[in-house]
Design a protein around this motif. Structure first.
Motif, short mmCIF file in Angstrom:
data_model
loop_
_atom_site.label_atom_id
_atom_site.label_comp_id
_atom_site.label_asym_id
_atom_site.label_seq_id
_atom_site.Cartn_x
_atom_site.Cartn_y
_atom_site.Cartn_z
N PRO A 290 0.74 -1.13 -0.09
CA PRO A 290 0.00 -0.13 -0.15
C PRO A 290 0.65 1.18 -0.10
N LEU A 291 2.01 1.43 0.64
CA LEU A 291 3.05 2.45 0.56
C LEU A 291 3.48 2.75 -0.75
N ILE A 292 3.77 1.61 -1.42
CA ILE A 292 4.33 1.84 -2.76
C ILE A 292 3.29 2.18 -3.63
N ALA A 293 2.05 1.63 -3.53
CA ALA A 293 1.00 2.04 -4.49
C ALA A 293 0.42 3.29 -4.23
N GLY A 294 0.39 3.68 -2.91
CA GLY A 294 0.01 4.90 -2.49
C GLY A 294 0.77 6.14 -2.65
N PHE A 295 2.06 5.84 -2.80
CA PHE A 295 3.14 6.96 -3.04
C PHE A 295 2.83 7.61 -4.31
N ALA A 296 2.44 6.48 -5.23
CA ALA A 296 2.23 6.94 -6.65
C ALA A 296 1.10 7.88 -6.68
N LEU A 297 0.29 8.01 -5.70
CA LEU A 297 -1.03 8.75 -5.67
C LEU A 297 -0.42 10.37 -5.52
N LEU A 298 0.85 10.48 -4.99
CA LEU A 298 1.59 11.85 -4.79
C LEU A 298 2.21 12.14 -6.21
N GLY A 299 2.45 11.33 -7.29
CA GLY A 299 3.12 11.58 -8.20
C GLY A 299 3.00 12.96 -9.01
N PRO A 300 1.50 13.27 -9.13
CA PRO A 300 1.25 14.48 -9.97
C PRO A 300 1.83 15.72 -9.31
N PHE A 301 1.77 15.86 -8.04
CA PHE A 301 2.47 16.97 -7.22
C PHE A 301 4.11 16.87 -7.40
N ALA A 302 4.62 15.45 -7.21
CA ALA A 302 6.12 15.28 -7.36
C ALA A 302 6.52 15.84 -8.48
N ALA A 303 5.81 15.68 -9.58
CA ALA A 303 6.38 15.94 -11.10
C ALA A 303 6.14 17.36 -11.30
N ILE A 304 5.85 18.32 -10.57
CA ILE A 304 5.72 19.84 -11.10
C ILE A 304 6.98 20.30 -11.64
N GLY A 305 8.07 19.97 -11.20
CA GLY A 305 9.40 20.51 -11.77
C GLY A 305 9.56 19.98 -13.31
N LEU A 306 9.00 18.88 -13.71
CA LEU A 306 9.16 18.23 -15.05
C LEU A 306 8.41 19.00 -15.96
N TYR A 307 7.09 19.25 -15.32
CA TYR A 307 6.15 20.09 -16.41
C TYR A 307 6.91 21.35 -16.85
N GLU A 308 7.47 22.22 -15.66
CA GLU A 308 8.21 23.29 -15.93
C GLU A 308 9.39 22.96 -17.02
N ILE A 309 9.72 22.05 -16.91
CA ILE A 309 11.05 21.72 -17.91
C ILE A 309 10.32 21.38 -19.39
N SER A 310 9.20 20.80 -19.49
CA SER A 310 8.70 20.64 -20.69
C SER A 310 8.06 22.02 -21.26
N ARG A 311 7.77 22.85 -20.60
CA ARG A 311 6.90 24.20 -20.77
C ARG A 311 7.98 24.88 -21.55
N ARG A 312 9.21 24.79 -20.78
CA ARG A 312 10.37 25.65 -21.17
C ARG A 312 10.88 25.08 -22.56
N ARG A 313 10.92 23.58 -22.69
CA ARG A 313 11.55 23.02 -24.03
C ARG A 313 10.58 23.53 -25.30
N GLU A 314 9.15 23.45 -24.85
CA GLU A 314 8.27 23.86 -25.86
C GLU A 314 8.35 25.20 -26.40
N ARG A 315 8.55 25.94 -25.53
CA ARG A 315 9.03 27.65 -25.90
C ARG A 315 10.41 27.81 -26.51
N PHE B 69 13.19 24.25 -10.53
CA PHE B 69 12.76 24.76 -9.41
C PHE B 69 12.16 26.33 -9.55
N ASP B 70 12.03 26.63 -10.85
CA ASP B 70 11.31 27.97 -11.05
C ASP B 70 9.96 27.80 -10.78
N VAL B 71 9.35 26.75 -10.77
CA VAL B 71 7.80 26.80 -10.49
C VAL B 71 7.72 27.36 -9.02
#
Length: 275
Positions: free
Chosen positions: A74-99, A109-111
Motif C-alpha cells: 500500500p505504501l508503494i502503490a499509494g506513494f504514486a498517488l502523490l506523483g502528480p504533485f512530485a512531477a511539477i518541476g518536470l512540467y516546467e522543463i517541458s513547458r520551457r522546451r516547448e517555448r 525549481f522555477d515553479v
C-alpha cells in the motif's frame, strides 16, 4: 482574498478552459513526446528524480522495522498517488522546451516563482489526504482479515497472500479499493498541475477541468491511467531504480497530455495531430 485566489485564480472568477476530444493515438503521442523531452537531457532528469526511488526504499525500510510489513505494498502503490504533485518541476522543463527556452535542470525549481503556487500546494495537500486515507483503509482491510497481529516475515506474508483464500481476498479487495483511489486521483488531477503552471486559474478550476477532461475522454484517459500504473510497476521492480527514468518520462508526458486536451486561450498551440 488569498484563499479566494487559491480557489478562483488570478481572475477572481472560476475559469472553464475549452477542451478537445482526444483518442488513443493522442495518448501514445503524449507518451512519445515525454520520452523525447527526457532524452533531450536525460542525466539532468535522472538526477532530479532520484528522490523518488530513495523515498520508496525508505518507506519499505520503515514498514519492515516497524512491524508493518503488510503496508509495504500500500505504501508503494499509494506513494504514486502523490506523483502528480512530485512531477511539477518536470512540467516546467517541458513547458520551457516547448517555448525554446533553456531546459537546464535548475529551472525545474522555477515553479516556486509561479503565482499559482498556493493553488498547487492546496491540491498537493488534497493528494496527501487521499494518500493517508488509502493507507488507513489498507490497514483496516488487513485487520478485518488478519486481526492485529503483524506478519512475521515478508516472504511468509507474500506466500500467505498468494496461496490462501484469505490472502486472495486481501489481494482482490485491496486492488479494487486501490483502483478507486487511483481513479479519483486520475479524474481530479490528471492535468491540474500543468494547467496551473500554464495559467493561474485556481485550484477549483484545475480540478474541475481535470474532471471534464475525464468525462470528455473516458477511454483514452483510462488508457493513460493504465500506462501510468504499468510503468510505475515496471519501474519499481528493480528496487525502484527504474523510477528514476519512469517518473520523468511520465511527468513530461503529462504536460503534453495537457496540451492535447486543453485548448490554449490564444488557440495557437499545435493540434493533437500536429504534436
Amino acid at each position: 482574498m488569498t484563499s479566494f485566489h487559491v480557489i478562483a485564480g488570478a481572475q477572481k472568477t472560476v475559469a472553464h478552459p475549452r477542451l478537445r476530444t482526444i483518442d488513443f493515438a493522442d495518448v501514445l503521442g503524449a507518451l512519445r513526446s515525454g520520452v523525447e523531452d527526457f532524452w533531450d537531457k536525460p542525466s539532468h532528469y535522472v538526477f532530479l528524480c532520484l528522490i523518488y526511488p530513495i523515498v520508496g526504499v525508505i518507506l519499505i525500510t520503515w514498514a519492515s522495522s516497524g512491524n508493518a510489513l503488510q503496508l509495504i505494498f500500500p505504501l508503494i502503490a499509494g506513494f504514486a498517488l502523490l506523483g502528480p504533485f512530485a512531477a511539477i518541476g518536470l512540467y516546467e522543463i517541458s513547458r520551457r522546451r516547448e517555448r525554446g527556452m533553456d531546459t537546464s535542470w535548475r529551472h525545474a525549481f522555477d515553479v516556486r516563482k509561479s503565482a499559482a503556487i498556493p493553488s498547487m500546494v492546496a491540491i498537493g495537500i488534497m493528494l496527501l489526504g487521499i494518500f493517508l486515507v488509502w493507507i488507513f483503509t489498507a490497514q483496516g482491510l488487513y485487520r478485518w482479515l488478519y486481526g492485529d497481529s503483524a506478519p512475521a516475515s515478508l516472504i511468509g506474508f507474500i506466500q500467505e497472500v498468494l496461496t490462501t483464500q484469505r490472502g486472495w481476498t486481501l489481494l482482490l479487495v485491496g486492488n479494487l479499493v486501490g483502483f478507486i483511489f487511483a481513479l479519483i486521483v486520475l479524474s481530479t488531477t490528471s492535468i491540474a498541475f500543468p494547467l496551473l503552471l500554464d495559467r493561474d486559474v485556481g485550484a477549483y478550476a484545475a480540478i474541475e477541468t481535470s474532471v471534464r477532461v475525464m468525462q470528455a475522454n473516458p477511454l483514452p484517459m483510462l488508457l493513460w491511467g493504465f500506462i501510468v500504473a504499468a510503468l510505475l510497476v515496471i519501474g519499481s521492480l528493480p528496487l525502484f531504480v527504474g523510477l528514476a527514468v519512469v517518473i520523468p518520462v511520465l511527468g513530461h508526458a503529462t504536460w503534453h497530455l495537457y496540451r492535447k486536451t486543453v485548448i490554449s486561450p490564444t488557440g495557437k498551440e499545435k493540434t493533437p495531430a500536429q504534436s
